[in-house]
Design a protein around this motif. Structure first.
Motif, PDB file in Angstrom:
ATOM      1  N   UNK A   1     -22.959  56.291   5.270  1.00 53.97           N
ATOM      2  CA  UNK A   1     -22.049  55.838   4.221  1.00 53.97           C
ATOM      3  C   UNK A   1     -22.046  56.778   3.002  1.00 53.97           C
ATOM      4  N   UNK A   2     -23.202  57.163   2.487  1.00 56.56           N
ATOM      5  CA  UNK A   2     -23.154  58.051   1.316  1.00 56.56           C
ATOM      6  C   UNK A   2     -22.420  59.367   1.586  1.00 56.56           C
ATOM      7  N   UNK A   3     -22.566  59.869   2.804  1.00 57.46           N
ATOM      8  CA  UNK A   3     -21.927  61.122   3.176  1.00 57.46           C
ATOM      9  C   UNK A   3     -20.410  60.956   3.303  1.00 57.46           C
ATOM     10  N   UNK A   4     -19.945  59.776   3.692  1.00 55.68           N
ATOM     11  CA  UNK A   4     -18.542  59.529   3.990  1.00 55.68           C
ATOM     12  C   UNK A   4     -17.803  58.740   2.910  1.00 55.68           C
ATOM     13  N   UNK A   5     -18.517  58.273   1.906  1.00 51.30           N
ATOM     14  CA  UNK A   5     -17.924  57.371   0.907  1.00 51.30           C
ATOM     15  C   UNK A   5     -16.663  57.926   0.252  1.00 51.30           C
ATOM     16  N   UNK A   6     -16.660  59.192  -0.123  1.00 45.61           N
ATOM     17  CA  UNK A   6     -15.479  59.771  -0.778  1.00 45.61           C
ATOM     18  C   UNK A   6     -14.268  59.752   0.146  1.00 45.61           C
ATOM     19  N   UNK A   7     -14.476  60.075   1.424  1.00 46.16           N
ATOM     20  CA  UNK A   7     -13.366  60.054   2.380  1.00 46.16           C
ATOM     21  C   UNK A   7     -12.884  58.632   2.641  1.00 46.16           C
ATOM     22  N   UNK A   8     -13.792  57.663   2.602  1.00 51.98           N
ATOM     23  CA  UNK A   8     -13.390  56.266   2.766  1.00 51.98           C
ATOM     24  C   UNK A   8     -12.542  55.850   1.566  1.00 51.98           C
ATOM     25  N   UNK A   9     -13.011  56.160   0.371  1.00 53.68           N
ATOM     26  CA  UNK A   9     -12.259  55.818  -0.852  1.00 53.68           C
ATOM     27  C   UNK A   9     -10.883  56.486  -0.881  1.00 53.68           C
ATOM     28  N   UNK A  10     -10.805  57.728  -0.384  1.00 56.37           N
ATOM     29  CA  UNK A  10      -9.536  58.466  -0.415  1.00 56.37           C
ATOM     30  C   UNK A  10      -8.593  58.070   0.718  1.00 56.37           C
ATOM     31  N   UNK A  11      -9.037  57.182   1.598  1.00 53.51           N
ATOM     32  CA  UNK A  11      -8.174  56.731   2.681  1.00 53.51           C
ATOM     33  C   UNK A  11      -8.136  57.649   3.886  1.00 53.51           C
ATOM     34  N   UNK A  12      -9.053  58.605   3.939  1.00 53.23           N
ATOM     35  CA  UNK A  12      -9.111  59.502   5.093  1.00 53.23           C
ATOM     36  C   UNK A  12      -9.827  58.855   6.269  1.00 53.23           C
ATOM     37  N   UNK A  13     -10.629  57.830   5.977  1.00 53.04           N
ATOM     38  CA  UNK A  13     -11.332  57.053   7.007  1.00 53.04           C
ATOM     39  C   UNK A  13     -10.888  55.608   6.838  1.00 53.04           C
ATOM     40  N   UNK A  14     -10.460  55.003   7.954  1.00 55.12           N
ATOM     41  CA  UNK A  14      -9.941  53.637   7.903  1.00 55.12           C
ATOM     42  C   UNK A  14     -11.036  52.578   7.973  1.00 55.12           C
ATOM     43  N   UNK A  15     -12.049  52.820   8.801  1.00 64.50           N
ATOM     44  CA  UNK A  15     -13.134  51.857   8.996  1.00 64.50           C
ATOM     45  C   UNK A  15     -14.464  52.585   9.067  1.00 64.50           C
ATOM     46  N   UNK A  16     -15.504  51.919   8.561  1.00 65.76           N
ATOM     47  CA  UNK A  16     -16.856  52.458   8.689  1.00 65.76           C
ATOM     48  C   UNK A  16     -17.746  51.351   9.225  1.00 65.76           C
ATOM     49  N   UNK A  17     -18.532  51.669  10.265  1.00 63.21           N
ATOM     50  CA  UNK A  17     -19.511  50.742  10.810  1.00 63.21           C
ATOM     51  C   UNK A  17     -20.887  51.351  10.624  1.00 63.21           C
ATOM     52  N   UNK A  18     -21.739  50.657   9.899  1.00 63.99           N
ATOM     53  CA  UNK A  18     -23.090  51.136   9.688  1.00 63.99           C
ATOM     54  C   UNK A  18     -23.661  50.551   8.422  1.00 63.99           C
ATOM     55  N   UNK A  19     -24.901  50.863   8.143  1.00 61.93           N
ATOM     56  CA  UNK A  19     -25.530  50.319   6.938  1.00 61.93           C
ATOM     57  C   UNK A  19     -24.921  50.921   5.666  1.00 61.93           C
ATOM     58  N   UNK A  20     -24.805  50.060   4.677  1.00 66.09           N
ATOM     59  CA  UNK A  20     -24.357  50.492   3.353  1.00 66.09           C
ATOM     60  C   UNK A  20     -25.552  50.296   2.441  1.00 66.09           C
ATOM     61  N   UNK A  21     -26.100  51.390   1.944  1.00 70.88           N
ATOM     62  CA  UNK A  21     -27.360  51.334   1.211  1.00 70.88           C
ATOM     63  C   UNK A  21     -27.285  50.529  -0.073  1.00 70.88           C
ATOM     64  N   UNK A  22     -26.200  50.662  -0.811  1.00 67.73           N
ATOM     65  CA  UNK A  22     -26.071  49.893  -2.052  1.00 67.73           C
ATOM     66  C   UNK A  22     -24.648  49.357  -2.164  1.00 67.73           C
ATOM     67  N   UNK A  23     -24.405  48.187  -1.568  1.00 68.60           N
ATOM     68  CA  UNK A  23     -23.052  47.640  -1.633  1.00 68.60           C
ATOM     69  C   UNK A  23     -22.619  47.423  -3.073  1.00 68.60           C
ATOM     70  N   UNK A  24     -21.425  47.842  -3.368  1.00 71.41           N
ATOM     71  CA  UNK A  24     -20.865  47.686  -4.705  1.00 71.41           C
ATOM     72  C   UNK A  24     -19.520  46.998  -4.586  1.00 71.41           C
TER      73      UNK A  24
END
Length: 163
Positions: free
Chosen positions: A129-152
């Motif tokens: 998640x930390x490695x992919x967070x920016x791409x998730x926020x920018x809409x480049x990744x639609x879904x992420x499955x895995x642990x989220x270290x610090x849910x916000x």
């Protein structure tokens, strides 16, 4: 600014040179070069350092490319939604998974998804998640499955525990 400007800049970054970008796009090199020059003039910034070994994005170029990729993804998503509205079963989705989710959760889920939506392309990316967070926020990744270290709390994201 036009869609071909975004496409051309991203192609140059991904391929590393004007020649390789033009070849991958099926265009003549002067067409891509002229497109970049027009864009740089319009924006008033230099997007690339040009050298004998290829083209390297400047800081402004890196900023532009990040947004250009998001714009391209959103544009494609719009076209896919219009196709779906017309009843055409096609489109694409980008799914990112941690290593454990990739091995344990995705195979069964992906098989069921493909049977239900055979016309939808699925791109799978492995990462944390930390490695992919920016791409998730920018809409480049639609879904992420895995642990989220610090849910916000995110205004444009929904985080739901599965297990």
């Amino acid at each position: 600014m036009k869609m071909h400007h975004f496409r051309n800049v991203v192609a140059v970054v991904e391929r590393g040179s004007l020649r390789a970008a033009a070849r991958s796009l099926g265009l003549a090199q002067p067409v891509v070069s002229r497109s970049l020059k027009e864009l740089e003039e319009e924006l008033g910034v230099t997007l690339f350092e040009r050298g004998r070994l290829g083209m390297v994005p400047t800081k402004a170029g890196e900023l532009f490319v990040r947004r250009a990729k998001a714009i391209q993804a959103e544009y494609q998503r719009t076209l896919d939604e219009l196709d779906q509205h017309r009843g055409v079963d096609k489109g694409s989705i980008v799914v990112a998974c941690s290593g454990a989710a990739l091995m344990g959760l995705l195979p069964l889920t992906l098989d069921r998804f493909r049977r239900r939506f055979p016309g939808v392309r699925v791109k799978v990316i492995e990462g944390t998640y930390p490695m992919l967070e920016a791409d998730i926020r920018d809409g480049l990744i639609d879904l992420y499955f895995g642990p989220v270290t610090k849910p916000q709390q995110h205004t444009n994201m929904s985080i739901k525990p599965l297990m």
